[in-house]
Design an enzyme around this catalytic site. Structure first.
Site, PDB file in Angstrom:
ATOM      1  N   GLY A  57      36.072  41.058  32.136  1.00 56.05           N
ATOM      2  CA  GLY A  57      35.565  42.280  33.104  1.00 56.05           C
ATOM      3  C   GLY A  57      35.220  41.610  34.463  1.00 56.05           C
ATOM      4  N   GLY A  73      39.142  38.540  34.242  1.00 57.37           N
ATOM      5  CA  GLY A  73      40.095  38.620  33.159  1.00 57.37           C
ATOM      6  C   GLY A  73      39.442  39.601  32.112  1.00 57.37           C
ATOM      7  N   LYS A 119      50.485  38.745  48.699  1.00 55.85           N
ATOM      8  CA  LYS A 119      49.326  39.113  48.412  1.00 55.85           C
ATOM      9  C   LYS A 119      48.911  40.285  49.241  1.00 55.85           C
ATOM     10  CE  LYS A 119      46.150  36.817  46.376  1.00 55.85           C
ATOM     11  NZ  LYS A 119      46.782  37.207  44.901  1.00 55.85           N
ATOM     12  N   ALA A 158      50.398  40.207  39.630  1.00 55.49           N
ATOM     13  CA  ALA A 158      49.766  41.176  40.687  1.00 55.49           C
ATOM     14  C   ALA A 158      48.375  41.772  40.363  1.00 55.49           C
ATOM     15  CB  ALA A 158      50.718  42.437  41.156  1.00 55.49           C
ATOM     16  N   ALA A 159      47.866  41.400  39.297  1.00 51.80           N
ATOM     17  CA  ALA A 159      46.636  41.864  38.559  1.00 51.80           C
ATOM     18  C   ALA A 159      45.526  41.884  39.704  1.00 51.80           C
ATOM     19  CB  ALA A 159      46.133  41.290  37.344  1.00 51.80           C
ATOM     20  N   GLY A 160      45.167  40.774  40.227  1.00 55.78           N
ATOM     21  CA  GLY A 160      44.195  40.767  41.259  1.00 55.78           C
ATOM     22  C   GLY A 160      44.406  41.593  42.482  1.00 55.78           C
ATOM     23  N   ASP A 161      45.682  41.488  42.980  1.00 47.95           N
ATOM     24  CA  ASP A 161      46.152  42.405  44.040  1.00 47.95           C
ATOM     25  C   ASP A 161      45.909  43.937  43.817  1.00 47.95           C
ATOM     26  OD1 ASP A 161      46.686  40.033  45.585  1.00 47.95           O
ATOM     27  OD2 ASP A 161      48.820  40.093  44.861  1.00 47.95           O
TER      28      ASP A 161
END
Length: 325
Positions: A226, A223, A41, A250-253
């Site tokens: 928004g 998600g 992360k 890796a969306a959150g990162d």
């Protein structure tokens, strides 16, 4: 000059297996594809920050194995200052075993390895570098005592502390009291607050709990719903973008790295979150961790195509939420 972002965090070798469905206990499933991809992360967020135009420095530990040596070179190629990345003798680089199912959801197991060597003592050795940055971005794949030490150094010297509390786990009030901005997803927000986050209203309630712990700015990623932003100006939703998801690894990162880039450029948090939603939206259409993170130009182009008549940095289309404080 653009403000400096220091990312403190983990580096992993991600072993990714694509499957139709996650295996149940005792079950063997056959995967359709296997890759070894740079991850962790901390590394993901540092790469996102650098690729999206941030003045990025990375504080981390890797092993003295082949992957550790190669990944440091790749960080440098992405424009990251790697002078604070240490190769630790006798240890392997961290590892993550990742299943990705047919719905683009993932299931992950990690072994810290060299990440555990980022001790409070090592953090103290970098006190001057932490004090000399503008933003300190951290996650939870390195020892919590080290994260707390870094947060205390940063807060005492006027550095903005941003914590992405992932992977989800309970945290001490002492650590939370040393955080300026926190960026949980719905699951992480629930674990930290006891409030089940399933819509904007419940996200606001979770944000209030975090405010009560001393955190001035709360950003809850939800998600497709928004990002919920709660600060002194109130609570509002910055909408996400409709994309066809392939892999959310890796969306959150990507969101966190992108958010910090725009904040460091002096953009308000609403506009920064819109840019972060765009970068994260691009990332979920691709496979893997760092392999999915977009660059600055394609993210700006994505925004221009999706919002052709809107200033991407404005508060236009942000949904205000009325909530009792």
């Amino acid at each position: 000059m653009t403000k400096q972002i220091l990312v403190l965090g983990s580096v992993n070798a991600d072993h990714v297996l694509k499957v139709d469905a996650f295996p149940r206990p005792g079950e063997t499933v056959t995967g359709s594809r296997y890759d070894v991809i740079p991850g962790g992360k901390g590394a993901n967020q540092a790469v996102a920050s650098a690729r999206l135009g941030g003045n990025t420095h990375f504080l981390a530990c890797v092993g003295q194995d082949a992957f550790g040596r190669e990944i440091v070179d790749k960080f440098a190629e992405d424009g990251i200052d790697t002078s604070l990345v240490e190769q630790v003798e006798g240890l392997n680089t961290g590892v993550a075993l990742i299943f990705v199912d047919g719905h683009a959801e993932n299931c992950i197991g990690i072994a810290a390895e060299a990440n555990a060597a980022l001790t409070p003592e090592r953090v103290l050795e970098k006190k001057a570098e932490i004090a000399g940055t503008d933003y300190l971005l951290m996650q939870l794949e390195t020892p919590e005592a080290s994260i707390l030490e870094a947060a205390k150094i940063a807060r005492s010297t006027g550095v903005t502390v941003v914590l992405n509390p992932a992977p989800a786990r309970p945290l001490s009030d002492e650590l939370l009291a040393n955080v300026d901005m926190i960026t949980p997803n719905q699951t992480e927000a629930e674990l930290l607050t006891g409030v089940a986050v399933h819509n904007p209203e419940s996200a606001c309630q979770a944000a209030l709990v975090l405010h009560d712990k001393g955190i001035s700015t709360v950003v809850i990623t939800m998600g497709r719903l928004g990002a919920l932003i709660s600060d002194q100006q109130g609570a509002r939703i910055v909408p996400s973008f409709d994309v066809s998801a392939n892999d959310t690894t890796a969306a959150g990162d990507t969101f966190n790295g992108a958010l910090l880039v725009k904040l460091a450029e002096g953009i308000g948090i609403d506009g920064a979150a819109r840019f972060a939603n765009a970068a994260a939206g691009i990332s979920v259409t691709r496979s893997g961790a760092q392999t999915s993170i977009p660059g600055r130009d394609e993210t700006e182009q994505f925004l221009a195509e999706r919002m052709p008549h809107c200033d991407a940095h404005s508060s236009e289309n942000v949904q205000q939420i009325m909530i009792e404080r």
